[in-house]
Motif scaffolding. Sequence first.
Motif, PDB file in Angstrom:
ATOM      1  N   TRP A 213      42.864 -24.469-109.190  1.00 18.52           N
ATOM      2  CA  TRP A 213      43.560 -24.885-108.062  1.00 18.52           C
ATOM      3  C   TRP A 213      45.106 -25.041-108.055  1.00 18.52           C
ATOM      4  O   TRP A 213      45.745 -25.323-109.025  1.00 18.52           O
ATOM      5  CB  TRP A 213      42.996 -26.397-107.728  1.00 18.52           C
ATOM      6  CG  TRP A 213      41.489 -26.485-107.468  1.00 18.52           C
ATOM      7  CD1 TRP A 213      40.466 -26.739-108.341  1.00 18.52           C
ATOM      8  CD2 TRP A 213      40.932 -26.164-106.270  1.00 18.52           C
ATOM      9  NE1 TRP A 213      39.291 -26.737-107.708  1.00 18.52           N
ATOM     10  CE2 TRP A 213      39.492 -26.270-106.418  1.00 18.52           C
ATOM     11  CE3 TRP A 213      41.502 -25.779-104.774  1.00 18.52           C
ATOM     12  CZ2 TRP A 213      38.590 -26.153-105.256  1.00 18.52           C
ATOM     13  CZ3 TRP A 213      40.564 -25.397-103.930  1.00 18.52           C
ATOM     14  CH2 TRP A 213      39.245 -25.532-104.170  1.00 18.52           C
ATOM     15  N   ILE A 214      45.780 -24.603-106.832  1.00 17.47           N
ATOM     16  CA  ILE A 214      47.128 -24.568-106.958  1.00 17.47           C
ATOM     17  C   ILE A 214      47.552 -25.180-105.565  1.00 17.47           C
ATOM     18  O   ILE A 214      46.896 -24.832-104.435  1.00 17.47           O
ATOM     19  CB  ILE A 214      47.674 -23.298-106.934  1.00 17.47           C
ATOM     20  CG1 ILE A 214      49.356 -23.254-107.062  1.00 17.47           C
ATOM     21  CG2 ILE A 214      47.129 -22.189-106.236  1.00 17.47           C
ATOM     22  CD1 ILE A 214      49.886 -21.961-107.504  1.00 17.47           C
ATOM     23  N   GLY A 242      45.095 -25.157-113.214  1.00 21.06           N
ATOM     24  CA  GLY A 242      44.436 -26.311-112.389  1.00 21.06           C
ATOM     25  C   GLY A 242      43.032 -26.193-112.331  1.00 21.06           C
ATOM     26  O   GLY A 242      42.136 -26.278-111.150  1.00 21.06           O
ATOM     27  N   GLU A 243      42.453 -25.864-113.465  1.00 16.88           N
ATOM     28  CA  GLU A 243      41.054 -25.453-113.557  1.00 16.88           C
ATOM     29  C   GLU A 243      40.187 -26.668-113.427  1.00 16.88           C
ATOM     30  O   GLU A 243      40.295 -27.882-114.405  1.00 16.88           O
ATOM     31  CB  GLU A 243      40.520 -24.993-115.042  1.00 16.88           C
ATOM     32  CG  GLU A 243      41.132 -23.517-115.021  1.00 16.88           C
ATOM     33  CD  GLU A 243      40.572 -22.532-116.191  1.00 16.88           C
ATOM     34  OE1 GLU A 243      39.284 -22.632-116.439  1.00 16.88           O
ATOM     35  OE2 GLU A 243      41.329 -22.488-117.155  1.00 16.88           O
ATOM     36  N   VAL A 244      39.399 -27.058-112.475  1.00 15.11           N
ATOM     37  CA  VAL A 244      38.635 -28.114-112.267  1.00 15.11           C
ATOM     38  C   VAL A 244      36.908 -27.605-111.679  1.00 15.11           C
ATOM     39  O   VAL A 244      37.281 -26.592-110.902  1.00 15.11           O
ATOM     40  CB  VAL A 244      39.118 -28.910-111.453  1.00 15.11           C
ATOM     41  CG1 VAL A 244      38.235 -30.349-111.488  1.00 15.11           C
ATOM     42  CG2 VAL A 244      40.469 -29.421-111.512  1.00 15.11           C
ATOM     43  N   ASP A 245      35.991 -28.316-112.120  1.00 19.61           N
ATOM     44  CA  ASP A 245      34.855 -27.740-111.554  1.00 19.61           C
ATOM     45  C   ASP A 245      34.347 -28.329-110.467  1.00 19.61           C
ATOM     46  O   ASP A 245      35.218 -29.564-110.132  1.00 19.61           O
ATOM     47  CB  ASP A 245      33.622 -28.008-112.632  1.00 19.61           C
ATOM     48  CG  ASP A 245      33.451 -29.403-113.062  1.00 19.61           C
ATOM     49  OD1 ASP A 245      32.618 -30.137-112.193  1.00 19.61           O
ATOM     50  OD2 ASP A 245      33.777 -30.137-114.124  1.00 19.61           O
ATOM     51  N   ASN A 246      33.672 -27.891-109.589  1.00 24.46           N
ATOM     52  CA  ASN A 246      33.287 -28.311-108.119  1.00 24.46           C
ATOM     53  C   ASN A 246      32.801 -29.674-108.312  1.00 24.46           C
ATOM     54  O   ASN A 246      33.155 -30.260-107.380  1.00 24.46           O
ATOM     55  CB  ASN A 246      32.385 -27.349-107.475  1.00 24.46           C
ATOM     56  CG  ASN A 246      32.985 -26.056-107.131  1.00 24.46           C
ATOM     57  OD1 ASN A 246      34.371 -25.856-107.250  1.00 24.46           O
ATOM     58  ND2 ASN A 246      32.267 -25.058-106.622  1.00 24.46           N
ATOM     59  N   ASP A 296      49.790 -32.110-111.495  1.00 25.83           N
ATOM     60  CA  ASP A 296      48.603 -33.022-111.373  1.00 25.83           C
ATOM     61  C   ASP A 296      47.726 -32.931-110.353  1.00 25.83           C
ATOM     62  O   ASP A 296      48.083 -33.263-109.207  1.00 25.83           O
ATOM     63  CB  ASP A 296      49.268 -34.444-111.435  1.00 25.83           C
ATOM     64  CG  ASP A 296      48.136 -35.448-111.468  1.00 25.83           C
ATOM     65  OD1 ASP A 296      47.144 -35.037-111.953  1.00 25.83           O
ATOM     66  OD2 ASP A 296      48.281 -36.951-111.523  1.00 25.83           O
ATOM     67  N   PHE A 297      46.719 -32.312-110.483  1.00 29.74           N
ATOM     68  CA  PHE A 297      45.797 -31.867-109.345  1.00 29.74           C
ATOM     69  C   PHE A 297      45.254 -33.058-108.476  1.00 29.74           C
ATOM     70  O   PHE A 297      45.142 -33.164-107.352  1.00 29.74           O
ATOM     71  CB  PHE A 297      44.484 -31.031-109.891  1.00 29.74           C
ATOM     72  CG  PHE A 297      43.601 -30.818-108.789  1.00 29.74           C
ATOM     73  CD1 PHE A 297      43.513 -30.010-107.888  1.00 29.74           C
ATOM     74  CD2 PHE A 297      42.252 -31.607-109.187  1.00 29.74           C
ATOM     75  CE1 PHE A 297      42.720 -29.857-106.976  1.00 29.74           C
ATOM     76  CE2 PHE A 297      41.521 -31.291-108.229  1.00 29.74           C
ATOM     77  CZ  PHE A 297      41.547 -30.604-107.170  1.00 29.74           C
ATOM     78  N   ARG A 298      44.884 -34.087-109.373  1.00 28.74           N
ATOM     79  CA  ARG A 298      44.387 -35.256-108.800  1.00 28.74           C
ATOM     80  C   ARG A 298      45.563 -36.055-107.974  1.00 28.74           C
ATOM     81  O   ARG A 298      45.340 -36.489-106.961  1.00 28.74           O
ATOM     82  CB  ARG A 298      43.899 -36.313-109.956  1.00 28.74           C
ATOM     83  CG  ARG A 298      43.250 -37.536-109.374  1.00 28.74           C
ATOM     84  CD  ARG A 298      42.543 -38.523-110.263  1.00 28.74           C
ATOM     85  NE  ARG A 298      42.152 -39.713-109.665  1.00 28.74           N
ATOM     86  CZ  ARG A 298      40.947 -39.863-109.486  1.00 28.74           C
ATOM     87  NH1 ARG A 298      40.079 -38.904-109.960  1.00 28.74           N
ATOM     88  NH2 ARG A 298      40.231 -40.990-109.414  1.00 28.74           N
ATOM     89  N   SER A 299      46.788 -36.044-108.276  1.00 30.66           N
ATOM     90  CA  SER A 299      47.800 -36.495-107.324  1.00 30.66           C
ATOM     91  C   SER A 299      48.173 -35.504-106.389  1.00 30.66           C
ATOM     92  O   SER A 299      48.139 -35.953-104.914  1.00 30.66           O
ATOM     93  CB  SER A 299      49.232 -36.493-108.099  1.00 30.66           C
ATOM     94  OG  SER A 299      50.134 -36.993-107.329  1.00 30.66           O
ATOM     95  N   GLY A 300      47.988 -34.193-106.131  1.00 27.12           N
ATOM     96  CA  GLY A 300      48.090 -33.180-104.950  1.00 27.12           C
ATOM     97  C   GLY A 300      46.798 -33.640-104.232  1.00 27.12           C
ATOM     98  O   GLY A 300      46.806 -33.502-103.065  1.00 27.12           O
ATOM     99  N   LEU A 301      45.694 -34.056-104.779  1.00 28.19           N
ATOM    100  CA  LEU A 301      44.625 -34.205-104.085  1.00 28.19           C
ATOM    101  C   LEU A 301      44.583 -35.593-103.238  1.00 28.19           C
ATOM    102  O   LEU A 301      44.155 -35.541-102.066  1.00 28.19           O
ATOM    103  CB  LEU A 301      43.171 -34.150-105.133  1.00 28.19           C
ATOM    104  CG  LEU A 301      41.942 -34.347-104.311  1.00 28.19           C
ATOM    105  CD1 LEU A 301      41.639 -32.918-103.546  1.00 28.19           C
ATOM    106  CD2 LEU A 301      40.944 -34.411-105.440  1.00 28.19           C
ATOM    107  N   ALA A 302      45.217 -36.387-103.802  1.00 28.85           N
ATOM    108  CA  ALA A 302      45.745 -37.742-103.068  1.00 28.85           C
ATOM    109  C   ALA A 302      46.392 -37.554-101.980  1.00 28.85           C
ATOM    110  O   ALA A 302      46.277 -38.033-100.862  1.00 28.85           O
ATOM    111  CB  ALA A 302      46.225 -38.866-103.962  1.00 28.85           C
ATOM    112  N   ASP A 303      47.324 -36.553-102.047  1.00 27.80           N
ATOM    113  CA  ASP A 303      48.218 -36.265-100.988  1.00 27.80           C
ATOM    114  C   ASP A 303      47.507 -35.489 -99.745  1.00 27.80           C
ATOM    115  O   ASP A 303      47.707 -35.819 -98.655  1.00 27.80           O
ATOM    116  CB  ASP A 303      49.366 -35.538-101.400  1.00 27.80           C
ATOM    117  CG  ASP A 303      50.596 -36.161-102.423  1.00 27.80           C
ATOM    118  OD1 ASP A 303      50.349 -37.512-102.280  1.00 27.80           O
ATOM    119  OD2 ASP A 303      51.317 -35.659-102.983  1.00 27.80           O
TER     120      ASP A 303
END
Length: 333
Positions: A213-214, A242-246, A296-303
């Motif tokens: 993810w980017i 940003g590798e994360v499983d679904n 930080d993928f989780r931070s970007g996801l929160a935004d």
Amino acid sequence: MRVLVTGGAGFIGANFVLRTLAERPDVEITVLDKFTYAANPATLASVAEAITVVRGDIADATVVDPLVADADLVVNFAAESHNDRSLADPSSFVQTNLVGTFTLLESVRRHGVRLHHVSTDEVYGDLDLDDPARFTESTAYNPSSPYSSTKAGSDLLVRAWVRSFGVAATLSNCSNNYGPYQHVEKLIPRQITNVLSGIRPKVYGDGANVRDWIHVDDHNDAVWTVIERGELGETYLIGADGEVDNRTVVESILELMGRPADAFDFVTDRPGHDRRYAIDATRLRTELGWTPRFTDFRSGLADTIDWYTAHRAWWEPAKAGVEATYAATQRTL
């Protein structure tokens, strides 16, 4: 600089337009977009007075040619891009991704205009979950779906026009984008809007499929880096490690939205579902000096969750149709 942005009303293209206007006031932008289901006119409403918008098809030379003739740079985001739709009906993918790219190439060749072609890491196929390797610029193409195969074909057309006709072009292949203004059929916005709508999220197969993810702003900053510093004829891979499983993506969305992490359902996997994507963006970072801001993928996801929560009027009109399609086909769109 006069820039023609094809596909500029879609997710990544519209974010490119918004970011460019905010950071590069000397750039004049014309958007060419077919305004299919994936393009929302509301996305560009705030900058409507600052840009020119043309409704048209990049496969239509009578529309494309005068726009290219009046540009200094063309950035091609125009594409049919959803794997599930390509499995249901590949024809529009062939028309837009292949015929459209050909039409654009002939026009930039005719007028001597610089081109940047935006593509995807899906052209490389997939990697095993336990494989430490990542895609590089030298990885062989091995597409799995009508979507990724037509994008692979479009890349090869660009490369051929560079070599055979001297077209001034660069290419980039990016990992999965996320962020504001993404259509609700895509994984992250679909699951966020499911939670906001009181619908249980859905996960394909076992949820172990990995995506790299980017954030869309990082991707578009990298596109400008390639345009300004990249070597003509070359390809650059854009990724943010940003590798994360679904399954983890969906669990993270639920947790960030105050729901139990297991409040989702598994559904039958789609045909030919790639297992893992992973980008090695070393060349982009070392040769061109680009680095991502959202590390930080989780931070970007929160935004991103905050954006969809605050912009229900943008996504709600399309939501019912997406869910109706899922209900009819029992597949996750």
